[in-house]
Design a protein around this motif. Structure first.
Motif, PDB file in Angstrom:
ATOM      1  N   GLU A  53     104.302 -31.347 -76.027  1.00 28.47           N
ATOM      2  CA  GLU A  53     103.044 -32.099 -75.957  1.00 28.47           C
ATOM      3  C   GLU A  53     103.204 -33.177 -74.893  1.00 28.47           C
ATOM      4  N   PHE A  54     102.102 -33.519 -74.242  1.00 27.96           N
ATOM      5  CA  PHE A  54     102.132 -34.537 -73.190  1.00 27.96           C
ATOM      6  C   PHE A  54     100.884 -35.394 -73.278  1.00 27.96           C
ATOM      7  N   GLY A  55     101.078 -36.703 -73.166  1.00 30.55           N
ATOM      8  CA  GLY A  55      99.955 -37.624 -73.073  1.00 30.55           C
ATOM      9  C   GLY A  55      99.356 -38.086 -74.390  1.00 30.55           C
ATOM     10  N   TRP A  56      99.968 -37.748 -75.489  1.00 34.51           N
ATOM     11  CA  TRP A  56      99.406 -38.107 -76.796  1.00 34.51           C
ATOM     12  C   TRP A  56      99.786 -39.496 -77.242  1.00 34.51           C
ATOM     13  N   ASP A  57     100.813 -40.081 -76.657  1.00 34.91           N
ATOM     14  CA  ASP A  57     101.240 -41.403 -77.088  1.00 34.91           C
ATOM     15  C   ASP A  57     100.676 -42.509 -76.209  1.00 34.91           C
ATOM     16  N   GLU A  58      99.788 -42.173 -75.303  1.00 24.99           N
ATOM     17  CA  GLU A  58      99.205 -43.172 -74.402  1.00 24.99           C
ATOM     18  C   GLU A  58      98.039 -43.874 -75.052  1.00 24.99           C
ATOM     19  N   ALA A 117     102.795 -10.853 -57.102  1.00 23.03           N
ATOM     20  CA  ALA A 117     103.492 -10.492 -58.332  1.00 23.03           C
ATOM     21  C   ALA A 117     102.544  -9.678 -59.194  1.00 23.03           C
ATOM     22  N   GLU A 118     103.108  -8.945 -60.103  1.00 22.41           N
ATOM     23  CA  GLU A 118     102.319  -8.194 -61.077  1.00 22.41           C
ATOM     24  C   GLU A 118     102.296  -8.984 -62.379  1.00 22.41           C
ATOM     25  N   PRO A 119     101.194  -8.928 -63.132  1.00 20.12           N
ATOM     26  CA  PRO A 119     101.159  -9.621 -64.430  1.00 20.12           C
ATOM     27  C   PRO A 119     102.318  -9.246 -65.343  1.00 20.12           C
ATOM     28  N   THR A 120     102.773  -8.004 -65.266  1.00 21.85           N
ATOM     29  CA  THR A 120     103.885  -7.559 -66.115  1.00 21.85           C
ATOM     30  C   THR A 120     105.220  -8.168 -65.684  1.00 21.85           C
ATOM     31  N   ALA A 121     105.279  -8.744 -64.472  1.00 22.60           N
ATOM     32  CA  ALA A 121     106.501  -9.380 -63.978  1.00 22.60           C
ATOM     33  C   ALA A 121     106.543 -10.868 -64.336  1.00 22.60           C
ATOM     34  N   LEU A 122     105.526 -11.345 -65.036  1.00 22.12           N
ATOM     35  CA  LEU A 122     105.502 -12.740 -65.467  1.00 22.12           C
ATOM     36  C   LEU A 122     105.905 -12.829 -66.928  1.00 22.12           C
ATOM     37  N   ARG A 123     106.622 -13.911 -67.255  1.00 27.83           N
ATOM     38  CA  ARG A 123     106.980 -14.192 -68.648  1.00 27.83           C
ATOM     39  C   ARG A 123     106.417 -15.552 -69.010  1.00 27.83           C
ATOM     40  N   LEU A 124     105.753 -15.638 -70.146  1.00 28.19           N
ATOM     41  CA  LEU A 124     105.310 -16.934 -70.647  1.00 28.19           C
ATOM     42  C   LEU A 124     106.558 -17.671 -71.114  1.00 28.19           C
ATOM     43  N   VAL A 125     106.860 -18.820 -70.492  1.00 29.43           N
ATOM     44  CA  VAL A 125     108.101 -19.529 -70.802  1.00 29.43           C
ATOM     45  C   VAL A 125     107.858 -20.895 -71.438  1.00 29.43           C
ATOM     46  N   HIS A 126     106.615 -21.369 -71.426  1.00 30.35           N
ATOM     47  CA  HIS A 126     106.345 -22.659 -72.052  1.00 30.35           C
ATOM     48  C   HIS A 126     104.839 -22.819 -72.265  1.00 30.35           C
ATOM     49  N   LEU A 127     104.497 -23.456 -73.378  1.00 30.75           N
ATOM     50  CA  LEU A 127     103.112 -23.813 -73.664  1.00 30.75           C
ATOM     51  C   LEU A 127     103.065 -25.311 -73.925  1.00 30.75           C
ATOM     52  N   MET A 128     102.168 -26.000 -73.238  1.00 29.89           N
ATOM     53  CA  MET A 128     102.043 -27.446 -73.360  1.00 29.89           C
ATOM     54  C   MET A 128     100.637 -27.809 -73.825  1.00 29.89           C
ATOM     55  N   HIS A 129     100.561 -28.657 -74.847  1.00 27.34           N
ATOM     56  CA  HIS A 129      99.276 -29.206 -75.290  1.00 27.34           C
ATOM     57  C   HIS A 129      99.179 -30.598 -74.679  1.00 27.34           C
ATOM     58  N   CYS A 130      98.260 -30.749 -73.764  1.00 25.75           N
ATOM     59  CA  CYS A 130      98.192 -31.940 -72.926  1.00 25.75           C
ATOM     60  C   CYS A 130      96.917 -32.738 -73.175  1.00 25.75           C
ATOM     61  N   ARG A 131      97.064 -34.039 -73.158  1.00 25.18           N
ATOM     62  CA  ARG A 131      95.910 -34.934 -73.281  1.00 25.18           C
ATOM     63  C   ARG A 131      95.889 -35.871 -72.084  1.00 25.18           C
ATOM     64  N   SER A 132      95.865 -35.290 -70.930  1.00 22.45           N
ATOM     65  CA  SER A 132      95.874 -36.030 -69.685  1.00 22.45           C
ATOM     66  C   SER A 132      95.470 -35.067 -68.585  1.00 22.45           C
ATOM     67  N   GLY A 133      94.799 -35.572 -67.607  1.00 20.21           N
ATOM     68  CA  GLY A 133      94.424 -34.700 -66.502  1.00 20.21           C
ATOM     69  C   GLY A 133      93.215 -35.222 -65.777  1.00 20.21           C
ATOM     70  N   ASP A 134      92.610 -34.386 -64.964  1.00 22.73           N
ATOM     71  CA  ASP A 134      91.501 -34.842 -64.133  1.00 22.73           C
ATOM     72  C   ASP A 134      90.284 -35.248 -64.948  1.00 22.73           C
ATOM     73  N   ALA A 135      90.077 -34.656 -66.115  1.00 25.69           N
ATOM     74  CA  ALA A 135      88.919 -35.011 -66.944  1.00 25.69           C
ATOM     75  C   ALA A 135      89.320 -35.908 -68.119  1.00 25.69           C
ATOM     76  N   GLY A 136      90.621 -36.140 -68.307  1.00 24.66           N
ATOM     77  CA  GLY A 136      91.090 -36.980 -69.399  1.00 24.66           C
ATOM     78  C   GLY A 136      90.938 -36.357 -70.766  1.00 24.66           C
ATOM     79  N   SER A 137      90.724 -35.065 -70.820  1.00 22.08           N
ATOM     80  CA  SER A 137      90.518 -34.390 -72.097  1.00 22.08           C
ATOM     81  C   SER A 137      91.713 -33.507 -72.433  1.00 22.08           C
ATOM     82  N   GLU A 138      91.675 -32.920 -73.609  1.00 20.01           N
ATOM     83  CA  GLU A 138      92.748 -32.016 -74.048  1.00 20.01           C
ATOM     84  C   GLU A 138      92.679 -30.684 -73.307  1.00 20.01           C
ATOM     85  N   TRP A 139      93.838 -30.121 -73.063  1.00 22.17           N
ATOM     86  CA  TRP A 139      93.913 -28.783 -72.489  1.00 22.17           C
ATOM     87  C   TRP A 139      95.282 -28.180 -72.783  1.00 22.17           C
ATOM     88  N   LEU A 140      95.382 -26.884 -72.636  1.00 21.66           N
ATOM     89  CA  LEU A 140      96.645 -26.167 -72.783  1.00 21.66           C
ATOM     90  C   LEU A 140      97.158 -25.756 -71.412  1.00 21.66           C
TER      91      LEU A 140
END
Length: 148
Positions: free
Chosen positions: A143-148, A65-88
């Motif tokens: 947002e995900f993982g903030w109420d844990e 795909a080309e970068p111009t063929a991608l659309r940003l459709v969602h942004l998530m602020h997450c507090r869960s993952g492999d390091a247990g820290s915040e990420w987007l």
């Protein structure tokens, strides 16, 4: 000098074909093995997010795909993952792409398949489920993982 809070970003790519979403099953990584997720990866810097998403899509599935063929459709602020820290999480939708999806990194994935978004299997990583549903429902931010 003021030190700013470091926040990492991951990119995810939603590819749909005949109403189904492409997912990969993690394997041999030691983290969420056996779980399904979108083609995705950490943004390491040095390139725009859409370029990183295109690269991850190609590296993991062989789809082009080309970068111009991608659309940003969602942004998530997450507090869960492999390091247990915040990420987007930046979820992109690939509107135009070429190729046949295939496993390009067998050391990280052991299955590639197409799934109906309304009936995702129970082994999809939970923040991935949320990102897919929000993106396809037109919800720009969550947002995900903030109420844990």
């Amino acid at each position: 000098m003021r030190q700013r809070f470091p926040l990492t970003t991951s990119v995810f790519v939603i590819v749909q074909h005949e109403g189904r979403v492409l997912l990969l099953r993690r394997s041999h990584t030691g983290w969420n093995d056996g779980c399904l997720s979108l083609p995705a990866g950490a943004h390491d810097g040095g390139e725009p997010l859409a370029t990183a998403a295109v690269r991850e899509l190609r590296e993991e599935t062989g789809l082009l795909a080309e970068p111009t063929a991608l659309r940003l459709v969602h942004l998530m602020h997450c507090r869960s993952g492999d390091a247990g820290s915040e990420w987007l999480g930046a979820f992109f939708r690939a509107d135009i792409w070429k190729g046949e999806g295939r496993l390009m990194e067998p050391e990280k994935h052991d299955h590639l398949g197409w799934y109906e978004p309304a009936r995702l299997p129970g082994n999809v990583i939970p923040y991935t489920v949320q990102g897919i549903r929000c993106a396809l429902d037109g919800v720009p931010y969550s947002e995900f993982g903030w109420d844990e």
